[in-house]
Enzyme design. Sequence first.
Site, short mmCIF file in Angstrom:
data_model
loop_
_atom_site.label_atom_id
_atom_site.label_comp_id
_atom_site.label_asym_id
_atom_site.label_seq_id
_atom_site.Cartn_x
_atom_site.Cartn_y
_atom_site.Cartn_z
CG ASP A 1 72.43 -77.37 -27.42
OD1 ASP A 1 71.92 -76.88 -26.56
OD2 ASP A 1 71.83 -78.41 -28.31
CB CYS B 1 70.69 -79.73 -25.18
SG CYS B 1 69.74 -81.14 -24.79
CB THR C 1 64.80 -81.86 -24.83
OG1 THR C 1 65.92 -82.49 -25.35
CG2 THR C 1 63.83 -81.07 -26.01
CG HIS D 1 67.92 -94.90 -5.27
ND1 HIS D 1 66.71 -95.70 -5.03
CD2 HIS D 1 67.95 -94.46 -3.90
CE1 HIS D 1 66.12 -95.42 -4.15
NE2 HIS D 1 66.90 -94.88 -3.19
CG HIS E 1 70.54 -98.18 -4.21
ND1 HIS E 1 69.24 -98.24 -4.68
CD2 HIS E 1 70.17 -97.67 -2.99
CE1 HIS E 1 68.53 -97.96 -3.92
NE2 HIS E 1 69.11 -97.48 -2.62
O1 LIG Z 1 67.37 -80.26 -27.18
C1 LIG Z 1 68.23 -80.65 -28.06
C2 LIG Z 1 68.55 -81.91 -28.28
O2 LIG Z 1 67.95 -82.89 -27.24
C3 LIG Z 1 68.79 -79.39 -28.75
O3 LIG Z 1 69.10 -78.39 -28.05
C4 LIG Z 1 67.62 -78.93 -29.80
O4 LIG Z 1 67.42 -80.36 -30.48
C5 LIG Z 1 67.91 -78.07 -30.76
O5 LIG Z 1 67.21 -77.63 -31.62
P1 LIG Z 1 67.28 -76.26 -32.57
O6 LIG Z 1 68.48 -76.80 -33.59
O7 LIG Z 1 65.79 -76.27 -33.35
O8 LIG Z 1 67.55 -75.04 -31.90
#
Ligand SMILES: O=C(CO)[C@H](O)[C@H](O)COP(=O)(O)O
Length: 146
Positions: A8, A65, A67, A98, A133
């Site tokens: 994203d 993304c 996080t 694993h 595993h």
């Molecule tokens: O990490 C994320 C999802 O897990 C997204 O990248 C994050 O939530 C995007 O945030 P924002 O719209 O504030 O840039």
Amino acid sequence: MKVALASDHGGVNIRKEIANLMDILGIEYQDFGCECDGSVDYPDYALPVAQKVASGEFDRGILICGTGIGMSIAANKVKGIRCALVHDTFSAKATRAHNDTNILTMGERVIGPGLARDIAQIWLTEEFEGGRHATRVGKISEYENK
Ligand SMILES: O=C(CO)[C@H](O)[C@H](O)COP(=O)(O)O
């Protein structure tokens, strides 16, 4: 091995870093974006990539993304996907050896490009150990197929 790659807006830089790594390693991949000028929704990238891996069109997926968490949650909703959110090299190795994970996610707001590159390289090259595993992973698939 053929890898489906996407991010994203929060993961564009690490996505480019991983694309460059796969160019150097000679790993075939397709980059599914985002072509982000602004904000996009991570499920719109995670779910298509996960479906491509689950269907066998691609062998593995890498999703970035902010996080790594949202991408991981979404990808793991797709039947046949074992997706790991990884931010350290020990787990990168262990989750291949694993868990036989077929999708890796990382968060660009959590780790830097150098560590992300190391994690991706380990995850792309480490083999599944099988044995005990495989029994455990099989139990997950069995549950999923009920
Ligand atoms: O990490 C994320 C999802 O897990 C997204 O990248 C994050 O939530 C995007 O945030 P924002 O719209 O504030 O840039």
